[in-house]
Scaffold this motif. Sequence first.
Motif, PDB file in Angstrom:
ATOM      1  N   LEU A   1       0.804  -1.342  -0.083  1.00 35.01           N
ATOM      2  CA  LEU A   1       0.196   0.108  -0.137  1.00 35.01           C
ATOM      3  C   LEU A   1       0.888   1.195  -0.003  1.00 35.01           C
ATOM      4  CD1 LEU A   1      -2.816  -0.870   2.689  1.00 35.01           C
ATOM      5  CD2 LEU A   1      -3.171  -0.010   0.235  1.00 35.01           C
ATOM      6  N   PRO A   2       0.723   2.070  -1.086  1.00 38.97           N
ATOM      7  CA  PRO A   2       1.671   3.060  -0.875  1.00 38.97           C
ATOM      8  C   PRO A   2       0.985   4.332  -0.132  1.00 38.97           C
ATOM      9  CG  PRO A   2       0.209   3.320  -3.111  1.00 38.97           C
ATOM     10  CD  PRO A   2      -0.027   1.942  -2.160  1.00 38.97           C
ATOM     11  N   GLY A   3       1.680   5.059   0.479  1.00 39.17           N
ATOM     12  CA  GLY A   3       1.652   6.252   1.286  1.00 39.17           C
ATOM     13  C   GLY A   3       0.409   5.929   2.166  1.00 39.17           C
ATOM     14  N   ALA A   4      -0.647   6.931   2.107  1.00 39.70           N
ATOM     15  CA  ALA A   4      -1.693   6.892   3.299  1.00 39.70           C
ATOM     16  C   ALA A   4      -2.831   5.974   2.593  1.00 39.70           C
ATOM     17  CB  ALA A   4      -2.073   8.259   3.647  1.00 39.70           C
ATOM     18  N   HIS A   5      -2.834   5.438   1.649  1.00 38.80           N
ATOM     19  CA  HIS A   5      -3.887   4.628   0.829  1.00 38.80           C
ATOM     20  C   HIS A   5      -4.350   3.519   1.990  1.00 38.80           C
ATOM     21  CE1 HIS A   5      -3.907   6.260  -3.118  1.00 38.80           C
ATOM     22  NE2 HIS A   5      -2.740   6.518  -2.978  1.00 38.80           N
ATOM     23  N   HIS A   6      -5.564   3.065   1.916  1.00 36.26           N
ATOM     24  CA  HIS A   6      -6.092   2.205   2.801  1.00 36.26           C
ATOM     25  C   HIS A   6      -7.549   2.065   2.084  1.00 36.26           C
ATOM     26  CE1 HIS A   6      -7.073   6.005   4.998  1.00 36.26           C
ATOM     27  NE2 HIS A   6      -8.222   5.293   5.516  1.00 36.26           N
ATOM     28  N   PHE A   7      -8.083   0.997   2.501  1.00 36.89           N
ATOM     29  CA  PHE A   7      -9.568   0.511   1.545  1.00 36.89           C
ATOM     30  C   PHE A   7     -10.407   0.047   2.620  1.00 36.89           C
ATOM     31  CE2 PHE A   7      -6.158  -1.020  -1.524  1.00 36.89           C
ATOM     32  CZ  PHE A   7      -6.018   0.097  -2.130  1.00 36.89           C
ATOM     33  N   PHE A   8     -11.607   0.588   2.419  1.00 35.09           N
ATOM     34  CA  PHE A   8     -12.745   0.116   3.202  1.00 35.09           C
ATOM     35  C   PHE A   8     -13.733  -0.696   2.279  1.00 35.09           C
ATOM     36  CE2 PHE A   8     -12.431   4.142   5.387  1.00 35.09           C
ATOM     37  CZ  PHE A   8     -12.110   3.554   6.828  1.00 35.09           C
ATOM     38  N   ILE A   9     -13.897  -2.055   2.260  1.00 33.78           N
ATOM     39  CA  ILE A   9     -14.340  -3.100   1.418  1.00 33.78           C
ATOM     40  C   ILE A   9     -15.691  -3.593   1.912  1.00 33.78           C
ATOM     41  CG2 ILE A   9     -14.117  -5.017  -0.321  1.00 33.78           C
ATOM     42  CD1 ILE A   9     -11.092  -4.269  -0.173  1.00 33.78           C
ATOM     43  N   THR A  10     -16.750  -3.230   1.426  1.00 35.10           N
ATOM     44  CA  THR A  10     -18.058  -3.867   2.056  1.00 35.10           C
ATOM     45  C   THR A  10     -18.485  -4.824   1.127  1.00 35.10           C
ATOM     46  OG1 THR A  10     -18.543  -1.844   2.829  1.00 35.10           O
ATOM     47  CG2 THR A  10     -20.376  -3.597   2.494  1.00 35.10           C
ATOM     48  N   PHE A  11     -18.544  -6.095   1.558  1.00 40.60           N
ATOM     49  CA  PHE A  11     -18.999  -7.114   0.559  1.00 40.60           C
ATOM     50  C   PHE A  11     -20.169  -8.175   1.233  1.00 40.60           C
ATOM     51  CE2 PHE A  11     -15.931  -9.214   3.506  1.00 40.60           C
ATOM     52  CZ  PHE A  11     -16.264 -10.433   3.765  1.00 40.60           C
ATOM     53  N   ASP A  12     -20.780  -8.751   0.255  1.00 46.91           N
ATOM     54  CA  ASP A  12     -21.964  -9.746   0.808  1.00 46.91           C
ATOM     55  C   ASP A  12     -21.471 -10.802   1.357  1.00 46.91           C
ATOM     56  OD1 ASP A  12     -24.200 -11.387   0.863  1.00 46.91           O
ATOM     57  OD2 ASP A  12     -24.905 -11.045  -1.404  1.00 46.91           O
ATOM     58  N   THR A  13     -21.837 -11.229   2.366  1.00 52.93           N
ATOM     59  CA  THR A  13     -21.244 -12.488   3.242  1.00 52.93           C
ATOM     60  C   THR A  13     -22.005 -13.891   2.944  1.00 52.93           C
ATOM     61  OG1 THR A  13     -22.460 -11.857   5.220  1.00 52.93           O
ATOM     62  CG2 THR A  13     -20.193 -11.120   5.144  1.00 52.93           C
ATOM     63  N   SER A  14     -23.033 -13.459   2.270  1.00 52.67           N
ATOM     64  CA  SER A  14     -23.845 -14.625   1.919  1.00 52.67           C
ATOM     65  C   SER A  14     -23.578 -14.933   0.308  1.00 52.67           C
ATOM     66  CB  SER A  14     -25.459 -14.352   1.989  1.00 52.67           C
ATOM     67  OG  SER A  14     -25.965 -13.225   1.131  1.00 52.67           O
ATOM     68  N   HIS A  15     -22.762 -14.362  -0.409  1.00 54.52           N
ATOM     69  CA  HIS A  15     -22.564 -14.665  -1.740  1.00 54.52           C
ATOM     70  C   HIS A  15     -21.858 -16.190  -1.887  1.00 54.52           C
ATOM     71  CE1 HIS A  15     -20.191 -14.746  -5.426  1.00 54.52           C
ATOM     72  NE2 HIS A  15     -21.020 -13.635  -5.781  1.00 54.52           N
ATOM     73  N   PRO A  16     -22.469 -16.779  -2.619  1.00 53.63           N
ATOM     74  CA  PRO A  16     -22.050 -18.383  -2.575  1.00 53.63           C
ATOM     75  C   PRO A  16     -20.758 -18.365  -2.787  1.00 53.63           C
ATOM     76  CG  PRO A  16     -23.391 -17.695  -4.687  1.00 53.63           C
ATOM     77  CD  PRO A  16     -23.408 -16.718  -3.563  1.00 53.63           C
ATOM     78  N   ASP A  17     -19.798 -17.659  -3.318  1.00 53.14           N
ATOM     79  CA  ASP A  17     -18.477 -17.939  -3.506  1.00 53.14           C
ATOM     80  C   ASP A  17     -17.703 -17.092  -2.491  1.00 53.14           C
ATOM     81  OD1 ASP A  17     -18.847 -19.751  -5.951  1.00 53.14           O
ATOM     82  OD2 ASP A  17     -18.877 -17.751  -7.112  1.00 53.14           O
ATOM     83  N   ALA A  18     -18.301 -16.415  -1.679  1.00 52.02           N
ATOM     84  CA  ALA A  18     -17.342 -15.896  -0.458  1.00 52.02           C
ATOM     85  C   ALA A  18     -17.103 -17.021   0.351  1.00 52.02           C
ATOM     86  CB  ALA A  18     -18.200 -14.738   0.124  1.00 52.02           C
ATOM     87  N   GLU A  19     -15.592 -16.776   1.123  1.00 55.28           N
ATOM     88  CA  GLU A  19     -15.377 -17.568   1.975  1.00 55.28           C
ATOM     89  C   GLU A  19     -14.763 -17.058   3.146  1.00 55.28           C
ATOM     90  OE1 GLU A  19     -12.354 -20.191   0.189  1.00 55.28           O
ATOM     91  OE2 GLU A  19     -13.560 -20.635  -1.512  1.00 55.28           O
ATOM     92  N   LEU A  20     -15.314 -16.980   4.218  1.00 58.59           N
ATOM     93  CA  LEU A  20     -15.144 -16.663   5.591  1.00 58.59           C
ATOM     94  C   LEU A  20     -15.530 -17.717   6.663  1.00 58.59           C
ATOM     95  CD1 LEU A  20     -17.321 -13.981   6.545  1.00 58.59           C
ATOM     96  CD2 LEU A  20     -17.793 -15.170   4.660  1.00 58.59           C
ATOM     97  N   ALA A  21     -14.790 -17.160   7.854  1.00 58.23           N
ATOM     98  CA  ALA A  21     -14.923 -18.329   9.132  1.00 58.23           C
ATOM     99  C   ALA A  21     -16.245 -18.179   9.371  1.00 58.23           C
ATOM    100  CB  ALA A  21     -14.121 -17.767   9.962  1.00 58.23           C
ATOM    101  N   ASP A  22     -17.155 -19.233   9.898  1.00 58.57           N
ATOM    102  CA  ASP A  22     -18.181 -19.378  10.343  1.00 58.57           C
ATOM    103  C   ASP A  22     -18.675 -18.434  11.280  1.00 58.57           C
ATOM    104  OD1 ASP A  22     -18.808 -21.625   8.717  1.00 58.57           O
ATOM    105  OD2 ASP A  22     -18.396 -22.984  10.232  1.00 58.57           O
ATOM    106  N   TRP A  23     -17.780 -18.019  12.270  1.00 62.00           N
ATOM    107  CA  TRP A  23     -18.234 -16.944  13.390  1.00 62.00           C
ATOM    108  C   TRP A  23     -18.267 -15.648  12.668  1.00 62.00           C
ATOM    109  CZ3 TRP A  23     -15.253 -12.766  14.857  1.00 62.00           C
ATOM    110  CH2 TRP A  23     -13.859 -12.763  14.293  1.00 62.00           C
TER     111      TRP A  23
END
Length: 170
Positions: free
Chosen positions: A31-53
């Motif tokens: 990440l260059p300089g002060a760049h940073h990202f807020f990324i909002t995504f659909d957790t119920s999307h069939p291809d999204a992978e995240l811990a059950d909790w």
Amino acid sequence: MGRNIDYGNLMHDAMRGLIRKVLQDVADNGLPGAHHFFITFDTSHPDAELADWLSDRYPGEMTVVMQHWYDKLEVTDDGFSITLNFGDAPEPLYIPYDAIKTFVDPSVEFGLRFESQDATDGDDLLATRADQEKHEVVPAPIEHTDHSDAKKKPGKKDADVVSLDSFRKH
């Protein structure tokens, strides 16, 4: 019956390609300089992978912050995988580009918001410096990835409406 050009989906594809290119650059160079990202995504999307909790805690959508600490960022044509720190618990995520609802880099006043595929008006919202004041981003609770928060238990809070004007430099 004539055929129509589907500008809405073409715009979505182009903007997701932009996100892919930005993330690939970050994967290659950091990440260059002060760049940073807020990324909002659909957790119920069939291809999204995240811990059950995490999917239990954020059943509809979730906003992640990519800033001080992230690991194993891998970018593909269809999505990206990344490990983020959630209150002293590193967790791998896979986020398909078509699950992304918003992508914001407040350091340069840039944001994208994707309308759902079933939107009736077909209008896509692209928030740039010229029109940010017209659009708002509604993020889910944000999990900070800063190590200084690592010892704190993450608290559940309601979503806040954040105007992109709040990211504008005065």
